[in-house]
Enzyme design. Structure first.
Site, PDB file in Angstrom:
ATOM      1  CG  HIS A   1      -5.618  -2.427   0.687  1.00 44.80           C
ATOM      2  ND1 HIS A   1      -4.855  -2.390  -0.453  1.00 44.80           N
ATOM      3  CD2 HIS A   1      -5.123  -1.460   1.500  1.00 44.80           C
ATOM      4  CE1 HIS A   1      -3.937  -1.445  -0.341  1.00 44.80           C
ATOM      5  NE2 HIS A   1      -4.075  -0.868   0.840  1.00 44.80           N
TER       6      HIS A   1
ATOM      7  CB  SER B   1      -0.948  -0.034   1.199  1.00 47.02           C
ATOM      8  OG  SER B   1      -1.983   0.890   1.049  1.00 47.02           O
TER       9      SER B   1
ATOM     10  CD  GLU C   1      -5.711  -3.928  -3.891  1.00 45.61           C
ATOM     11  OE1 GLU C   1      -5.661  -3.402  -2.759  1.00 45.61           O
ATOM     12  OE2 GLU C   1      -4.718  -4.445  -4.432  1.00 45.61           O
TER      13      GLU C   1
END
Length: 603
Positions: free
Chosen positions: A494, A267, A397
């Site tokens: 995510h 990320s 995600e």
């Protein structure tokens, strides 16, 4: 084309419904023989992963050895003492640069003053000042991730080391982890999956994680207020460079090879990896790079970061003539002013369609010096042409039903409306293309794929631009494994792959469920990360052959219970999105309703 994945932590910013993370879940298990066979010969006898070790038998050695005569290393600044657990030597909170308090605030990191005697280094150090995390308010998210938020302070330039042996003459690969949280939040210990013990043991590698300045203390562009602030917009990234210099100068004493350093991050941490690839001061300090769900192509421009700085100064009631007082403002007040100013700018200046650099946000600035140009736009950085790159994303995600089970009942009509909110009159065509590629898929899963496809496009673009250099290889992956936790509603969320890369699926059992399936995939994923760090090639016996990425084939490794290679499996889906104009307001609304709280970086 989507042009960036820039870091925002909505749990502390403007977007709701954040996710959480934290402490170790208890579990212990053994590795299947097939997983052990996938290791390089030097790893075949590696110890099994544990969430918590079994109680020692009578007469056995202690579980943890903490002694002034054990795990002592001489660094360039003085001696540090760690501890040993399961034969892995662990050091936490080692300073790698001087404090950034007071006069040092907004300045590039300075060298440490050496200390006398033995410095105890068994506890994580302070974390960068940052906004309070609101994610704990979502019970499911807090259970899934369980943050360890640490203790804030400006003397936060600290790192952690896990090493199989100390100064034994061997040169082990070094893997330096950069945490997520965009460029505004997070720390090197916030997630149970970040713990480096199991990865160090499994791969016979030295693992390093670190804290650096974030948000207003790391990326406030004060350059126009005096030459002393020339680098202030990028000091957070310069901190990471200082940590890599520490690795270069000290890691041999921890059994590592300073000539074989891999930087990897997820990320916002992935965005940091990509930016470092374009920073002249970082050249030669690392030799491989892994970007996980954080493919940033472009960074902030001076006009944007300068506007944020002006708004912060106004919020603090300061002016150009009184700016020196900013060094005396308590960091808590500075952080609050930074977030208030940022929200005001975001509200008054709606961003361009995400992912985009047009938004106001914290992050590195293309200043022509520390960061001469955008990292991966229009091309991959020339200075890192010889650095192999592995890059990828997860399937779902930011769009799942975590925290909002009702989304599982999304209808076709609701799907079309939500896609219309984003893509206007092209919604019908987009849904048709995605449904054709995935017949029988429920509406929420199609909606999730539509939102995640633009994140994946950045990774594909990054891999293609790396491949175009014709120097070091690029490898592309897609993590699609679905967690069974919370009835599977989080999906391949995510951050889902982190515990697998660190071989910590039992340690992070609240995310993975633990058990044999997760552990078997963790063996295949972590071995790929380890082999890539060792040689620049992630292939190993536990995976099908993983080809180097070439745009004409588009080979991608699919990580799931059954790992396989597919050639550009979602090309048509990504293309139909590239042909569409995204409505900013519609996209933000979709993210707000998506049911997946953003953990660290976002669009």
């Amino acid at each position: 084309m989507a042009d960036e994945l820039i870091g925002v932590d909505p749990s502390v910013s403007v977007l709701p419904n954040p996710v959480g993370r934290r402490e170790w879940m208890k579990s212990a298990a053994t590795i299947a023989g097939a997983a052990a066979a996938s290791l390089t010969p030097s790893l075949a006898g590696a110890e099994t992963p544990t969430g918590e070790a079994p109680a020692p038998q009578t007469g056995s050695k202690p579980l943890i050895v903490a002694s002034d005569k054990n795990a002592v290393v001489e660094t360039t600044a003085g001696k540090v003492r760690g501890y040993t657990r399961h034969a892995i030597h662990t050091f936490k909170g080692i300073p790698y640069a001087a404090t950034t308090e007071g006069p040092a605030r907004f300045m590039p990191p300075a060298r440490l003053k050496p200390w006398a005697g033995l410095r105890s280094s068994m506890q994580y150090g302070p974390v960068s000042p940052q906004p309070d995390r609101t994610g704990w308010q979502n019970d499911e998210s807090a259970f899934l991730f369980n943050w360890n938020d640490g203790v804030q302070g400006e003397d936060c330039l600290r790192l952690n080391v896990w090493a199989p042996a100390l100064a034994d003459g061997r040169k082990r690969p070094v893997m330096v982890w950069l945490h997520g949280g965009g460029f505004v939040a997070g720390n090197g210990q916030e997630h149970p999956g970040y713990d480096g013990e199991n990865l160090s043991r499994r791969g016979d590698v030295v693992v390093v994680s670190l804290n650096h300045r974030l948000g207003v203390v790391g990326y406030l562009n004060l350059a126009e207020y005096g030459s002393q602030y020339a680098a202030s917009a990028n000091v957070g990234n310069l901190d990471i460079v200082a940590a890599l210099e520490w690795v270069r100068d000290n890691i041999a004493a921890f059994g590592g090879d300073p000539g074989n350093v891999t930087i990897f991050g997820q990320s916002g941490g992935g965005g940091k990896v990509g930016t470092l690839m374009a920073m002249p001061s970082a050249a030669g300090l690392f030799h491989r790079a892994i970007i996980q769900s954080g493919s940033s192509l472009r960074q902030a421009t001076p006009d944007r970061s300068g506007a944020i700085a002006a708004a912060v100064i106004e919020e603090l009631g300061l002016s150009r003539s009184s700016l020196q007082k900013i060094h005396d403002v308590p960091y808590q007040q500075l952080v609050r002013a930074g977030m208030t100013a940022l929200r005001r700018l975001q509200q008054n200046n709606p961003p361009a369609p995400p992912p985009s650099t047009a938004a106001y946000n914290w992050g590195p600035t293309v200043d022509g010096n520390v960061l001469p140009s955008h990292a991966f736009d229009p091309v991959a950085p020339a200075q890192s042409a010889n650095v192999p790159l592995m890059v990828g994303t997860v399937l779902n995600e930011f769009t799942t039903a975590l925290g909002n089970p009702a989304l599982e009942q999304m209808t076709d009509e609701e799907l079309l409306k939500r896609v219309s909110d984003q893509f206007k009159d092209r919604a019908g065509e987009i849904v048709k293309v995605f449904r054709s590629a995935h017949p029988g898929t429920k509406p929420l899963d199609l909606f999730s794929r539509i939102n995640a496809a633009r994140v994946r496009q950045n990774a594909v673009t990054q891999a293609a631009r790396k491949a175009a250099q014709g120097a070091a290889p690029a490898y592309l992956y897609w993590f699609t494994w679905q967690t069974p936790v919370l009835d599977g509603r989080p999906r391949a969320f995510h951050c889902a792959e982190i515990a697998f890369a660190f071989y910590n699926t039992d340690v992070a059992a609240s995310m993975t469920g633990g058990g044999e399936d997760a552990r078997a995939l963790a063996a295949r994923v972590s071995d790929a990360w380890i082999n890539f760090a060792r040689s620049g090639d992630p292939n190993h016996a536990g995976l099908p052959r993983w080809p180097v990425y070439k745009p004409e084939q588009g080979a991608v490794m699919i990580f799931d219970n059954r790992c396989e290679v597919k050639n550009d499996p979602d090309r048509a889906e990504r293309q139909v999105l590239e042909q569409s104009t995204l409505s900013t307001a519609g996209h933000l609304e979709a993210l707000n309703l998506r049911g997946t709280p953003w953990e660290h970086a976002a669009v």
